[in-house]
Structures are given as structure tokens and as C-alpha cells.
Design a protein around this motif. Structure first.
Motif, short mmCIF file in Angstrom:
data_model
loop_
_atom_site.label_atom_id
_atom_site.label_comp_id
_atom_site.label_asym_id
_atom_site.label_seq_id
_atom_site.Cartn_x
_atom_site.Cartn_y
_atom_site.Cartn_z
N LEU A 111 -34.60 25.21 -45.78
CA LEU A 111 -34.69 23.09 -45.02
C LEU A 111 -33.74 22.67 -46.57
N GLU A 112 -34.10 23.15 -48.25
CA GLU A 112 -33.32 21.98 -48.92
C GLU A 112 -31.50 21.85 -49.08
N VAL A 113 -30.87 23.90 -48.28
CA VAL A 113 -29.61 23.17 -48.28
C VAL A 113 -29.58 22.55 -47.12
N THR A 114 -30.04 21.99 -45.79
CA THR A 114 -29.79 22.17 -44.50
C THR A 114 -29.35 20.82 -45.32
N GLY A 115 -30.69 19.95 -45.39
CA GLY A 115 -30.78 18.59 -46.36
C GLY A 115 -30.09 18.65 -47.49
N THR A 116 -29.54 19.18 -47.82
CA THR A 116 -28.57 19.08 -49.14
C THR A 116 -26.90 18.49 -48.48
N ARG A 117 -26.92 20.16 -47.50
CA ARG A 117 -25.60 19.56 -46.63
C ARG A 117 -25.15 18.16 -45.28
N LEU A 118 -26.51 18.09 -45.17
CA LEU A 118 -26.61 17.23 -44.22
C LEU A 118 -25.53 15.46 -45.08
N ALA A 119 -26.88 15.56 -46.65
CA ALA A 119 -26.19 14.60 -47.63
C ALA A 119 -25.05 14.73 -48.15
N VAL A 120 -24.82 15.90 -48.58
CA VAL A 120 -23.46 15.35 -49.29
C VAL A 120 -22.46 15.06 -47.83
N SER A 121 -22.59 15.65 -46.98
CA SER A 121 -21.79 15.74 -45.82
C SER A 121 -21.16 14.41 -45.70
N THR A 122 -22.84 13.75 -45.66
CA THR A 122 -22.17 12.13 -45.41
C THR A 122 -21.86 11.00 -46.22
N TYR A 123 -22.34 11.83 -47.71
CA TYR A 123 -21.55 11.45 -48.96
C TYR A 123 -19.98 11.10 -49.01
N CYS A 124 -19.66 12.75 -48.75
CA CYS A 124 -18.16 12.98 -48.46
C CYS A 124 -17.54 12.15 -47.50
N GLN A 125 -18.20 11.58 -46.52
CA GLN A 125 -17.68 11.32 -45.46
C GLN A 125 -17.61 9.42 -45.50
N THR A 126 -18.56 8.68 -46.72
CA THR A 126 -18.84 7.42 -46.77
C THR A 126 -18.24 7.49 -48.38
N ALA A 127 -18.60 7.30 -48.80
CA ALA A 127 -18.79 7.10 -50.80
C ALA A 127 -17.49 7.39 -51.43
N GLY A 128 -17.27 9.02 -50.62
CA GLY A 128 -16.85 9.96 -51.78
C GLY A 128 -15.49 9.92 -51.51
N LYS A 129 -15.03 10.06 -52.80
CA LYS A 129 -13.54 10.22 -52.91
C LYS A 129 -12.83 11.68 -52.31
N GLN A 130 -12.21 12.18 -52.07
CA GLN A 130 -11.50 13.18 -51.31
C GLN A 130 -11.35 13.83 -52.41
N ASP A 131 -11.12 14.34 -53.30
CA ASP A 131 -11.27 14.85 -54.63
C ASP A 131 -12.12 15.16 -55.70
N GLU A 132 -13.46 14.28 -55.60
CA GLU A 132 -14.92 14.86 -56.26
C GLU A 132 -15.52 15.68 -55.59
N PRO A 133 -16.02 16.06 -56.68
CA PRO A 133 -16.36 17.52 -56.36
C PRO A 133 -17.99 17.00 -55.66
N ILE A 134 -18.52 18.47 -54.68
CA ILE A 134 -20.04 17.54 -54.03
C ILE A 134 -20.81 17.91 -54.56
N LYS A 135 -20.96 18.33 -56.16
CA LYS A 135 -22.16 18.59 -57.02
C LYS A 135 -22.79 16.77 -57.85
N ASN A 136 -21.02 15.65 -57.45
CA ASN A 136 -21.92 14.27 -57.56
C ASN A 136 -22.24 13.55 -56.40
N ALA A 137 -22.77 14.18 -55.07
CA ALA A 137 -23.29 13.47 -54.22
C ALA A 137 -24.99 13.36 -54.78
N PRO A 138 -25.38 13.02 -54.08
CA PRO A 138 -27.15 12.69 -54.32
C PRO A 138 -27.71 13.54 -53.57
#
Length: 91
Positions: A62-89
Motif C-alpha cells: 500500500l505504501e508503494v502504491t500510494g508513493t507511486r501515485l504521489a511521485v507520478s503526479t508530482y513528475c507530471q505537474t511540478a517536477g522537472k524532467q531530470d529531477e530525481p523522484i526522491k525529491n517528490a513529496p
């Protein structure tokens, strides 16, 4: 016969080139562009590795699924293309 062999060799070479282009799983260092372009299984592997590296233990699914959705949303909105996913909230 030469023609068939040439076509076969060309097909194998093209297939190997495509396999080499798939995004690699780097855990938290995976860039947003690679994460977003990956399939769900590869995304889960990256998230699982990132969370395991952060916490030192295997994360719950459940933690993996929730984090995957949060990271995906971040990367598609506020995140930069070359930014590592560990920077996503995430939790």
C-alpha cells in the motif's frame, strides 16, 4: 537465402536496440522523465527500491502504491524532467 538472412539479422539488431532503450530502475535517483515513461511494474520497482533505501526495510504494498501515485503526479505537474523522484513529496 542471403536476403532472408539479412532481414533476420536486421530484425534481431533492431530488437536489441529497442531493449537497450528501456528506462533503468535507479530507485530514488530515477529521473522523472524515465519514471513517467516506464510501465507500472518498473515504476513499482523504482519506488520499492527508493523506500527500502530510505527506511532500510521492505515497504508495504500500500505504501508503494500510494508513493507511486504521489511521485507520478508530482513528475507530471511540478517536477522537472531530470529531477530525481526522491525529491517528490512522499511519506
Amino acid at each position: 537465402m542471403k536476403r532472408v538472412t539479412g532481414v533476420l539479422v536486421s530484425g534481431i539488431a533492431a530488437g536489441l536496440m529497442l531493449v537497450g532503450c528501456s528506462p533503468s530502475v535507479q530507485g530514488g535517483d530515477t529521473p522523472c522523465k524515465d519514471f513517467v515513461g516506464a510501465d507500472e511494474k518498473t515504476q513499482n520497482e523504482a519506488i520499492n527500491k527508493m523506500l527500502k533505501d530510505e527506511k532500510g526495510a521492505e515497504p508495504a504494498s500500500l505504501e508503494v502504491t500510494g508513493t507511486r501515485l504521489a511521485v507520478s503526479t508530482y513528475c507530471q505537474t511540478a517536477g522537472k524532467q531530470d529531477e530525481p523522484i526522491k525529491n517528490a513529496p512522499h511519506l
